[in-house]
Design a protein around this motif. Structure first.
Motif, PDB file in Angstrom:
ATOM      1  N   TYR A  37      52.098 -55.354  14.026  1.00 36.30           N
ATOM      2  CA  TYR A  37      52.693 -56.086  15.151  1.00 36.30           C
ATOM      3  C   TYR A  37      54.177 -56.400  14.926  1.00 36.30           C
ATOM      4  CZ  TYR A  37      47.891 -56.773  16.676  1.00 36.30           C
ATOM      5  OH  TYR A  37      46.607 -56.569  17.090  1.00 36.30           O
ATOM      6  N   ALA A  38      54.774 -55.839  13.904  1.00 33.35           N
ATOM      7  CA  ALA A  38      56.149 -56.205  13.522  1.00 33.35           C
ATOM      8  C   ALA A  38      57.139 -56.067  14.669  1.00 33.35           C
ATOM      9  CB  ALA A  38      56.604 -55.373  12.327  1.00 33.35           C
ATOM     10  N   SER A  39      57.043 -55.027  15.455  1.00 31.73           N
ATOM     11  CA  SER A  39      58.007 -54.819  16.539  1.00 31.73           C
ATOM     12  C   SER A  39      57.798 -55.788  17.705  1.00 31.73           C
ATOM     13  CB  SER A  39      57.937 -53.382  17.050  1.00 31.73           C
ATOM     14  OG  SER A  39      56.689 -53.148  17.689  1.00 31.73           O
ATOM     15  N   ARG A  40      56.666 -56.468  17.735  1.00 25.63           N
ATOM     16  CA  ARG A  40      56.343 -57.401  18.817  1.00 25.63           C
ATOM     17  C   ARG A  40      56.456 -58.865  18.383  1.00 25.63           C
ATOM     18  NH1 ARG A  40      53.357 -55.605  23.012  1.00 25.63           N
ATOM     19  NH2 ARG A  40      52.974 -53.405  23.130  1.00 25.63           N
ATOM     20  N   MET A  41      56.735 -59.091  17.100  1.00 22.85           N
ATOM     21  CA  MET A  41      56.737 -60.439  16.539  1.00 22.85           C
ATOM     22  C   MET A  41      58.022 -61.181  16.886  1.00 22.85           C
ATOM     23  SD  MET A  41      54.478 -62.147  14.562  1.00 22.85           S
ATOM     24  CE  MET A  41      53.497 -60.816  13.912  1.00 22.85           C
ATOM     25  N   ILE A  42      57.880 -62.399  17.384  1.00 22.76           N
ATOM     26  CA  ILE A  42      59.005 -63.278  17.680  1.00 22.76           C
ATOM     27  C   ILE A  42      59.210 -64.257  16.530  1.00 22.76           C
ATOM     28  CG2 ILE A  42      59.840 -65.087  19.257  1.00 22.76           C
ATOM     29  CD1 ILE A  42      58.145 -63.523  21.443  1.00 22.76           C
ATOM     30  N   ALA A  43      58.119 -64.759  15.989  1.00 25.12           N
ATOM     31  CA  ALA A  43      58.180 -65.671  14.838  1.00 25.12           C
ATOM     32  C   ALA A  43      56.824 -65.684  14.157  1.00 25.12           C
ATOM     33  CB  ALA A  43      58.560 -67.074  15.279  1.00 25.12           C
ATOM     34  N   PHE A  93      53.180 -68.202  26.123  1.00 27.00           N
ATOM     35  CA  PHE A  93      54.440 -68.776  25.661  1.00 27.00           C
ATOM     36  C   PHE A  93      55.558 -68.086  26.411  1.00 27.00           C
ATOM     37  CE2 PHE A  93      58.012 -68.719  22.590  1.00 27.00           C
ATOM     38  CZ  PHE A  93      58.106 -70.067  22.274  1.00 27.00           C
ATOM     39  N   GLU A  94      56.623 -68.808  26.637  1.00 28.98           N
ATOM     40  CA  GLU A  94      57.821 -68.212  27.230  1.00 28.98           C
ATOM     41  C   GLU A  94      58.981 -68.479  26.285  1.00 28.98           C
ATOM     42  OE1 GLU A  94      60.557 -68.451  31.243  1.00 28.98           O
ATOM     43  OE2 GLU A  94      58.651 -69.520  31.187  1.00 28.98           O
ATOM     44  N   ASN A  95      59.478 -67.438  25.649  1.00 29.32           N
ATOM     45  CA  ASN A  95      60.537 -67.566  24.644  1.00 29.32           C
ATOM     46  C   ASN A  95      61.863 -67.881  25.320  1.00 29.32           C
ATOM     47  OD1 ASN A  95      62.245 -67.451  22.478  1.00 29.32           O
ATOM     48  ND2 ASN A  95      61.915 -65.289  22.047  1.00 29.32           N
ATOM     49  N   ARG A  96      62.161 -69.158  25.433  1.00 32.99           N
ATOM     50  CA  ARG A  96      63.380 -69.586  26.106  1.00 32.99           C
ATOM     51  C   ARG A  96      64.611 -69.437  25.216  1.00 32.99           C
ATOM     52  NH1 ARG A  96      61.968 -73.577  30.164  1.00 32.99           N
ATOM     53  NH2 ARG A  96      60.465 -72.533  31.497  1.00 32.99           N
ATOM     54  N   SER A  97      64.411 -69.213  23.918  1.00 37.67           N
ATOM     55  CA  SER A  97      65.550 -69.015  23.019  1.00 37.67           C
ATOM     56  C   SER A  97      66.114 -67.613  23.144  1.00 37.67           C
ATOM     57  CB  SER A  97      65.134 -69.269  21.573  1.00 37.67           C
ATOM     58  OG  SER A  97      64.686 -70.590  21.429  1.00 37.67           O
ATOM     59  N   GLY A  98      65.275 -66.673  23.570  1.00 35.36           N
ATOM     60  CA  GLY A  98      65.734 -65.307  23.752  1.00 35.36           C
ATOM     61  C   GLY A  98      66.023 -64.571  22.463  1.00 35.36           C
ATOM     62  N   ARG A 127      63.515 -80.038  30.257  1.00 36.01           N
ATOM     63  CA  ARG A 127      64.564 -79.039  30.043  1.00 36.01           C
ATOM     64  C   ARG A 127      64.506 -78.522  28.612  1.00 36.01           C
ATOM     65  NH1 ARG A 127      70.196 -81.026  31.661  1.00 36.01           N
ATOM     66  NH2 ARG A 127      69.774 -82.271  29.856  1.00 36.01           N
ATOM     67  N   ASP A 128      65.022 -77.313  28.430  1.00 34.48           N
ATOM     68  CA  ASP A 128      65.083 -76.736  27.090  1.00 34.48           C
ATOM     69  C   ASP A 128      66.013 -77.551  26.209  1.00 34.48           C
ATOM     70  OD1 ASP A 128      63.460 -74.684  27.978  1.00 34.48           O
ATOM     71  OD2 ASP A 128      65.131 -73.336  28.383  1.00 34.48           O
ATOM     72  N   LEU A 129      65.749 -77.521  24.923  1.00 32.03           N
ATOM     73  CA  LEU A 129      66.596 -78.208  23.956  1.00 32.03           C
ATOM     74  C   LEU A 129      67.885 -77.417  23.754  1.00 32.03           C
ATOM     75  CD1 LEU A 129      63.850 -79.037  21.331  1.00 32.03           C
ATOM     76  CD2 LEU A 129      64.926 -80.647  22.924  1.00 32.03           C
ATOM     77  N   GLN A 137      62.037 -71.654  20.863  1.00 31.81           N
ATOM     78  CA  GLN A 137      61.421 -72.712  21.666  1.00 31.81           C
ATOM     79  C   GLN A 137      60.890 -72.145  22.960  1.00 31.81           C
ATOM     80  OE1 GLN A 137      63.987 -75.616  23.591  1.00 31.81           O
ATOM     81  NE2 GLN A 137      65.737 -74.230  23.378  1.00 31.81           N
ATOM     82  N   GLY A 138      59.906 -72.852  23.512  1.00 32.63           N
ATOM     83  CA  GLY A 138      59.418 -72.465  24.821  1.00 32.63           C
ATOM     84  C   GLY A 138      58.220 -73.259  25.254  1.00 32.63           C
ATOM     85  N   PRO A 139      57.963 -73.216  26.553  1.00 29.83           N
ATOM     86  CA  PRO A 139      56.792 -73.884  27.088  1.00 29.83           C
ATOM     87  C   PRO A 139      55.513 -73.119  26.752  1.00 29.83           C
ATOM     88  CG  PRO A 139      57.990 -72.776  28.842  1.00 29.83           C
ATOM     89  CD  PRO A 139      58.798 -72.606  27.592  1.00 29.83           C
ATOM     90  N   LEU A 140      54.420 -73.865  26.677  1.00 32.38           N
ATOM     91  CA  LEU A 140      53.085 -73.320  26.455  1.00 32.38           C
ATOM     92  C   LEU A 140      52.312 -73.420  27.767  1.00 32.38           C
ATOM     93  CD1 LEU A 140      52.319 -75.110  23.062  1.00 32.38           C
ATOM     94  CD2 LEU A 140      53.032 -72.729  23.388  1.00 32.38           C
ATOM     95  N   PHE A 141      51.621 -72.342  28.107  1.00 29.53           N
ATOM     96  CA  PHE A 141      50.895 -72.282  29.375  1.00 29.53           C
ATOM     97  C   PHE A 141      49.427 -71.933  29.146  1.00 29.53           C
ATOM     98  CE2 PHE A 141      55.289 -71.226  30.431  1.00 29.53           C
ATOM     99  CZ  PHE A 141      55.519 -72.041  31.524  1.00 29.53           C
ATOM    100  N   ALA A 142      48.630 -72.199  30.175  1.00 30.55           N
ATOM    101  CA  ALA A 142      47.243 -71.744  30.194  1.00 30.55           C
ATOM    102  C   ALA A 142      47.236 -70.214  30.120  1.00 30.55           C
ATOM    103  CB  ALA A 142      46.560 -72.222  31.470  1.00 30.55           C
ATOM    104  N   GLU A 143      46.080 -69.665  29.844  1.00 31.05           N
ATOM    105  CA  GLU A 143      45.971 -68.213  29.656  1.00 31.05           C
ATOM    106  C   GLU A 143      46.507 -67.417  30.842  1.00 31.05           C
ATOM    107  OE1 GLU A 143      42.272 -65.279  29.416  1.00 31.05           O
ATOM    108  OE2 GLU A 143      42.437 -66.550  27.632  1.00 31.05           O
ATOM    109  N   ASP A 144      46.283 -67.902  32.053  1.00 26.83           N
ATOM    110  CA  ASP A 144      46.755 -67.167  33.226  1.00 26.83           C
ATOM    111  C   ASP A 144      48.197 -67.505  33.603  1.00 26.83           C
ATOM    112  OD1 ASP A 144      46.574 -69.694  34.347  1.00 26.83           O
ATOM    113  OD2 ASP A 144      45.116 -69.116  35.887  1.00 26.83           O
TER     114      ASP A 144
END
Length: 180
Positions: A37-43, A93-98, A127-129, A137-144
């Motif tokens: 999964y290395a190419s897909r890993m954010i952290a 998750f939504e990676n708001r740090s990009g 708001r984002d930090l 950083q990012g928000p956490l959401f339900a599965e859908d």
């Protein structure tokens, strides 16, 4: 209703007490699994005891195609299959740090933390930090992706989340993971 387009997932796998030796025994198998999964890993990396002397769990933020792939990632992982983990939290998750953790310029390896803010029912994401100590950083959401459930932050500070904005806030020592 909030929806997100990304298919990023946050995983926090908390260790079962008394499994440290098994965790060390499985280290190479775990790393080999993660290599796929290395190419897909954010952290990635372990949460740690307060004195940072031993792992207490594992955090992974990964871009995956769908919820089925996220479940496979979580439940086919060698530590999970062998019983190292007592439970696994999976959230969209939504990676708001990009960026990924490897793109973070910081250097405070002894002062890194996983921060989790648990959403108050009916509240919206804050708001984002805007802080140079934020790794990812990012928000956490339900599965859908329809309901905001909280916020996850990897940072070089334990106190960046405003507790008044959440039902509860957790801070756990954390470090960058990967092969050693």
């Amino acid at each position: 209703m909030t929806t997100i387009d990304a298919m990023e997932y946050f995983f926090w796998c908390r260790d079962r007490p008394g499994t440290l030796d098994l965790r060390w025994k499985l280290a190479e198998e775990h790393w080999s699994f993660m290599d796929a999964y290395a190419s897909r890993m954010i952290a990635r990396g372990p949460t740690l005891t307060a004195d940072r002397s031993a792992p207490t769990g594992s955090v992974h933020i990964v871009d995956l195609p769908d919820a089925a792939a996220a479940r496979r990632f979580a439940f086919e992982e060698p530590n999970y299959r062998a019983g190292v983990y007592r439970d696994v939290l999976i959230r969209r998750f939504e990676n708001r740090s990009g960026r990924t953790m490897w793109q973070f310029p910081g250097t405070d390896e002894e002062g890194r933390f996983l921060l989790l803010g648990h959403a108050r029912p009916g509240s919206a994401p804050p708001r984002d930090l805007d802080d140079e100590r934020v790794i990812v950083q990012g928000p956490l959401f339900a599965e859908d992706g329809s309901a905001w459930l909280g916020t996850a932050v990897l940072a070089e500070a334990p106190d960046l989340l405003d507790a008044s904005l959440y039902a509860a806030v957790e801070a756990h020592p954390w470090q960058f993971g990967g092969r050693r």
